[in-house]
Design an enzyme around this catalytic site. Sequence first.
Site, PDB file in Angstrom:
ATOM      1  N   LYS A  85      -5.526   3.973 -16.768  1.00  0.00           N
ATOM      2  CA  LYS A  85      -5.234   2.971 -17.855  1.00  0.00           C
ATOM      3  C   LYS A  85      -3.917   3.165 -18.377  1.00  0.00           C
ATOM      4  O   LYS A  85      -3.369   4.519 -18.617  1.00  0.00           O
ATOM      5  CB  LYS A  85      -6.097   3.519 -19.180  1.00  0.00           C
ATOM      6  CG  LYS A  85      -7.479   2.796 -19.001  1.00  0.00           C
ATOM      7  CD  LYS A  85      -8.292   3.382 -20.178  1.00  0.00           C
ATOM      8  CE  LYS A  85      -8.515   2.336 -21.178  1.00  0.00           C
ATOM      9  NZ  LYS A  85      -9.488   2.839 -22.063  1.00  0.00           N
TER      10      LYS A  85
HETATM   11  C1  E4P Z   1     -11.655   0.982 -24.198  1.00  0.00           C
HETATM   12  O1  E4P Z   1     -11.265   0.845 -22.988  1.00  0.00           O
HETATM   13  C2  E4P Z   1     -11.023   1.271 -25.465  1.00  0.00           C
HETATM   14  O2  E4P Z   1     -10.193   2.295 -25.325  1.00  0.00           O
HETATM   15  C3  E4P Z   1     -11.851   1.183 -26.676  1.00  0.00           C
HETATM   16  O3  E4P Z   1     -12.813   0.097 -26.416  1.00  0.00           O
HETATM   17  C4  E4P Z   1     -11.197   1.222 -28.029  1.00  0.00           C
HETATM   18  O4  E4P Z   1     -12.144   1.071 -28.836  1.00  0.00           O
HETATM   19  P1  E4P Z   1     -11.706   1.287 -30.388  1.00  0.00           P
HETATM   20  O5  E4P Z   1     -10.732   0.262 -30.909  1.00  0.00           O
HETATM   21  O6  E4P Z   1     -13.157   1.158 -31.268  1.00  0.00           O
HETATM   22  O7  E4P Z   1     -11.134   2.495 -30.421  1.00  0.00           O
END
Ligand code: E4P
Length: 220
Positions: A85
Amino acid sequence: MKLFLDTANLQFIKKWAPTGLIDGVTTNPTHLSKEGADPTKQVMEICTIMKSYGDVSVEVTEQEPETVYKQAHAIAKLASNIVIKVPCSKEYYEVIKRLVADGIKINSTLVFSLEQSLLMAKLGAAYISPFIGRLDDIGVDGLHLIGEIRSMLDLYEFESKLLAASLRTVSHVHGVMLFGTDIATIPVAIFEKMMEHPLTEKGIEKFNVDWQKLGVKKFP
Ligand code: E4P
């Protein structure tokens, strides 16, 4: 449509991965920090559990582009099912391009607009992750963005997969499903809520009561 678990918790991943419902896991620095364990070991354990089920997204934590590039390679070496990521920030565009050229699968994270999605698709990101809940937090309709990205990816025949992230409610999952997301990454609490319907429980009870009235000992 694929379902990923949005967590770094080993217990929940072990519980749900073998059900055949889970196609991958997304972690982030917040999830890993919450677990409190050594992140390298934690990531490797998650990858081992997920080996026969799907890939595991792991986010870079360095800031400077060249260091991010090196860290991405180091993380990718931890297991064969890792996806890296990288935040969708302009200072990392070149890094993303190089990593894609190196054959590393990229999950472009922290995506908040159709324009950013186009740029990430052009750079060859395997996954584009728009954050629905965080858009809702600032009063913007996150679900609408899923529909827009879906149309754009299809219209221009990009290969990137749409990964709906930051899902906070069962309604979010419902919405991204109807807007044609390729993948939804779902927090465990929401995933468990998706399974429930009071009429299912009630229906099982009624069928059971009615069946007992028949008094048969063997069927078939
Ligand atoms: C997943 O890839 C993301 O990091 C995650 O869904 C972020 O979620 P949040 O906005 O609830 O922290």
